[in-house]
Scaffold this active site. Sequence first.
Site, short mmCIF file in Angstrom:
data_model
loop_
_atom_site.label_atom_id
_atom_site.label_comp_id
_atom_site.label_asym_id
_atom_site.label_seq_id
_atom_site.Cartn_x
_atom_site.Cartn_y
_atom_site.Cartn_z
N LYS A 44 0.66 -0.97 0.19
CA LYS A 44 -0.12 -0.38 -0.33
C LYS A 44 0.75 1.11 -0.21
O LYS A 44 1.97 1.28 1.14
CB LYS A 44 -0.73 0.10 0.98
CG LYS A 44 -1.94 -1.24 1.77
CD LYS A 44 -2.65 -0.80 3.04
CE LYS A 44 -3.72 -1.63 2.33
NZ LYS A 44 -5.28 -1.38 4.19
N ARG A 93 -15.85 -3.78 10.66
CA ARG A 93 -16.46 -2.56 10.76
C ARG A 93 -18.46 -2.67 10.70
O ARG A 93 -19.46 -2.23 10.98
CB ARG A 93 -16.39 -1.13 10.45
CG ARG A 93 -14.76 -1.08 10.83
CD ARG A 93 -14.73 0.32 9.87
NE ARG A 93 -14.13 -0.50 8.77
CZ ARG A 93 -13.52 -0.18 7.24
NH1 ARG A 93 -12.16 0.89 8.60
NH2 ARG A 93 -13.04 -0.46 6.72
#
Length: 166
Positions: A44, A93
């Site tokens: 990333k 989440r």
Amino acid sequence: MAQNVIAVYPGTFDPMTLGHEDVVRRATQLFDHVIVAVAAGHHKKTLFSLQERVDMVREAVVRFPQVEVATFSGLLRDFVVARGGKAMVRGLRAVTDFDYEFQLAGMNRSLMPDVETVFLTPSDKYQFISSTFVREIAVLGGEVGKFVSPLVEERLADKVRSLGRE
């Protein structure tokens, strides 16, 4: 009940959010020792350097004496096994996280049959927070104070200024 269980909570933490902090808090209630493993993030492009991310995580978890912060690169499996981890903590989440996390847990079970993956959900008020959204809001000049600690908010503002995007 097992004693001295070490859990590893891996991530890039770019940056550490209140949701991450909540998952750490929850993990400390379940495990004797929690290692927050900050990934080098070679896959990333991170806004913060590895050292900046480690510093933010350390500041965020200082109130938890059973939490250690460490870095890793390469296979997470190697880190977890070397550190004696028996559980891996993953935050969920929303339903959209589940498919990816479920697949990841399956791969991790194949690589580490003796390590359990434990999914923890943050408090309702933190369930929608993601580091990606926080970074984007900060870079675009928005307020992020309700998503991160004051120290992280300050570091984000400094980073945005240093990038000339304020």
